[in-house]
Design a protein around this motif. Structure first.
Motif, short mmCIF file in Angstrom:
data_model
loop_
_atom_site.label_atom_id
_atom_site.label_comp_id
_atom_site.label_asym_id
_atom_site.label_seq_id
_atom_site.Cartn_x
_atom_site.Cartn_y
_atom_site.Cartn_z
N ALA A 72 0.83 -1.21 0.00
CA ALA A 72 0.00 0.00 0.00
C ALA A 72 0.86 1.25 0.00
CB ALA A 72 -0.93 -0.01 1.21
N VAL A 73 1.91 1.24 0.82
CA VAL A 73 2.83 2.39 0.86
C VAL A 73 3.57 2.50 -0.47
CG1 VAL A 73 4.88 3.33 1.98
CG2 VAL A 73 3.08 2.28 3.36
N ALA A 115 2.59 1.46 -3.42
CA ALA A 115 1.67 1.86 -4.50
C ALA A 115 1.41 3.37 -4.49
CB ALA A 115 0.35 1.11 -4.34
N SER A 116 1.48 3.98 -3.32
CA SER A 116 1.22 5.41 -3.20
C SER A 116 2.47 6.26 -3.46
CB SER A 116 0.70 5.74 -1.79
OG SER A 116 -0.35 4.90 -1.43
N LEU A 137 -5.58 5.72 -7.71
CA LEU A 137 -4.95 4.42 -7.44
C LEU A 137 -5.50 3.34 -8.38
CD1 LEU A 137 -4.87 4.63 -3.56
CD2 LEU A 137 -2.87 4.46 -5.05
N THR A 187 -3.57 -0.43 -9.30
CA THR A 187 -3.22 -0.91 -7.96
C THR A 187 -4.08 -2.13 -7.62
OG1 THR A 187 -2.78 1.37 -7.31
CG2 THR A 187 -3.02 -0.23 -5.54
N VAL A 218 -5.02 -3.94 -2.03
CA VAL A 218 -4.11 -2.93 -1.48
C VAL A 218 -4.78 -1.56 -1.37
CG1 VAL A 218 -1.96 -1.68 -1.98
CG2 VAL A 218 -2.07 -4.15 -2.30
N ALA A 220 -3.89 1.85 0.90
CA ALA A 220 -3.18 2.85 0.09
C ALA A 220 -3.90 4.19 0.12
CB ALA A 220 -3.04 2.36 -1.35
N TYR A 260 -3.17 5.82 3.52
CA TYR A 260 -1.80 6.36 3.55
C TYR A 260 -1.68 7.62 2.71
CZ TYR A 260 3.24 6.67 2.95
OH TYR A 260 4.53 7.13 2.93
#
Length: 456
Positions: A59-60, A62-63, A127, A132, A136, A140, A143
């Motif tokens: 998730a982190v 992907a962002s 996203l 993504t 996730v 994401a 975050y």
């Protein structure tokens, strides 16, 4: 004259006296700032990788690319702020430096608020557009939304740091970043170990540290004497100053944006080599930062030094200072890269314990590190050109060589030679091409401005 001296007593003057000593004292805190930033970013990743599950780490990740694209654009614009202020200081133009400071403050706050609002509102859709994984996206989104709340503070700090460095003060940004970096790490531990908050805790730690950095930067600029003294009531946008800041800063910001996108494409080709080689490149990039960060510091120093001396119309000093900065940068780069190449397995082993991965990473390092000194031309002459107000040329050179040419060579080599060393060789090849272009661009700029000054 006494009054002028009093006005500038808080502003180190780079337009007179020796060159090497003041440059080194200016560069060292920038290197320290970069190292602190790298260290606490690494600690962030260690916390995420060891304290959270795979989905949270994804998730982190992907962002991050989108976050870096947005922040990189505005960080580039802060270069324009630094150049305009440095040139005004060199010309002893208090009024212009003051207008540049308050215009940049207003624009950074406005831009940060708009960027934060857009990304927070449209985070889920953005996203999904980035393909993504569905599993996730929920984390994401959390975050990204919390992280982007810090965008106004982050952009404002970068503007303030650029303004402070333009005066020759690199100590204050270093002290702020060091303190806030330590607070960021402590907040990570608090929100993950004491108060388990998952990815929201990591983002919240960043938000708190970024807000604090902006507050401390404001206090530093409020304590500054003329020509940089931040006053809330004076924050407004001067259209003429903003055009000049954007003329210099937008190409630098767009360059950072395109490089980030190109790095994603580079990763695509690396991924095709398999898990071991992907891990090898990841370890290589971690070690590479120990060489790159000092080079970047020399480039920032060149921008400030040239900006002040260009503003004072001292072109002989511009040439001498740029070349001395380049020679120092090359010497430092050769020493660091040479030291790493003497003990490559040991250094790469700090980041990766798998012996197979370390061996593959050593192959990459042995191809690229001997030629890393070429990158000094890109940063130092690129910084010097921006200091003269020429931001378009560095952008064109970097995008055409480091981005377009690199991606083309990767496509060719991956389908013909297809070895790890051939992929690694793309880096020194593109550095060499870019270095030659920067030498020519710097020489042409010096010839042009010397002629203009002689004719005025």
């Amino acid at each position: 004259m006494a009054k002028e001296t009093q006005k500038y007593k808080h502003t180190p003057d780079m337009t007179s006296g020796t060159i090497v000593g003041p440059l080194l004292f200016f560069i060292l805190p920038i290197i320290g700032s970069s190292i602190f930033q790298q260290l606490y970013n690494t600690v962030d990743f260690i916390f995420i990788g060891n304290m959270l599950d795979r989905t949270a780490a994804a998730a982190v990740g992907a962002s991050s690319a989108l976050v870096y694209c947005c922040i990189g654009l505005f960080s580039g614009i802060s270069v324009g702020t630094g150049v305009v202020i440095a040139q005004a200081i060199g010309a002893k133009d208090d009024a212009r430096a003051d207008r540049a400071l308050h215009t940049s403050a207003g624009f950074s706050l406005l831009g940060g608020i708009v960027l934060s609002t857009v990304t927070i509102v449209f985070a889920p859709g953005i996203l999904r557009l980035l393909n993504t994984p569905v599993s996730v996206i929920p984390q994401a989104v959390v975050y990204m939304r919390l992280y982007m709340l810090s965008a106004p503070a982050m952009i404002f700090y970068n503007m303030c740091a650029g303004a402070l460095r333009a005066t020759g003060d690199s100590d204050t940004p270093f002290h702020i970043l060091a303190l806030c970096g330590l607070i960021n790490v402590a907040a990570d531990a608090l929100f993950l170990l004491v108060i388990p908050m998952g990815v929201a805790g990591v983002a919240l730690a960043t938000l708190l540290s970024q807000v604090l950095s902006a507050v401390l930067a404001i206090l530093a600029l409020r304590r500054k004497g003329d020509p940089l003294h931040l006053r809330a009531r004076e924050i407004r946008i001067d259209a003429a100053i903003l055009r000049e800041v954007l003329r210099i800063g937008l190409p630098a910001g767009f360059q950072a944006l395109v490089i980030t996108v190109s790095n994603v494409i580079v990763q695509y080709y690396i991924n095709a080599f398999g898990e071991t080689d992907v891990a090898a490149f990841a370890a290589f990039y971690k070690v590479e930062n120990f060489i790159y960060l000092p080079i970047m510091a020399f480039g920032q120093a060149a921008t400030t030094f040239v900006g002040q001396n260009f503003g004072a119309r001292q072109m002989r000093r511009v040439m001498r200072g740029s070349n001395l900065t380049l020679l120092m940068c090359i010497a430092v780069t050769v020493c660091i890269s040479g030291l790493i190449l003497l003990f490559p397995e040991t250094v790469l082993g700090w980041f990766m314990k798998d012996s197979a991965v370390v061996k593959r990473a050593v192959l990459i390092a042995c191809v690229s590190f001997p030629f890393y000194w070429l990158y000094a031309f890109l940063e130092v002459y690129g910084g010097a050109l921006r200091g003269m107000g020429n931001s378009l040329e560095p952008m064109v050179i970097i995008i055409s060589s480091v981005c377009v040419l690199r991606i083309a060579l990767l496509a060719i080599f991956s389908h013909t030679v297809g070895t790890l060393q051939s992929i690694a060789s793309v880096y020194p090849i593109t550095w060499g091409g870019a270095a030659l272009c920067f030498i020519i661009a710097f020489w042409l700029a010096m010839k042009k401005y010397r002629s203009e000054i002689r004719n005025t």
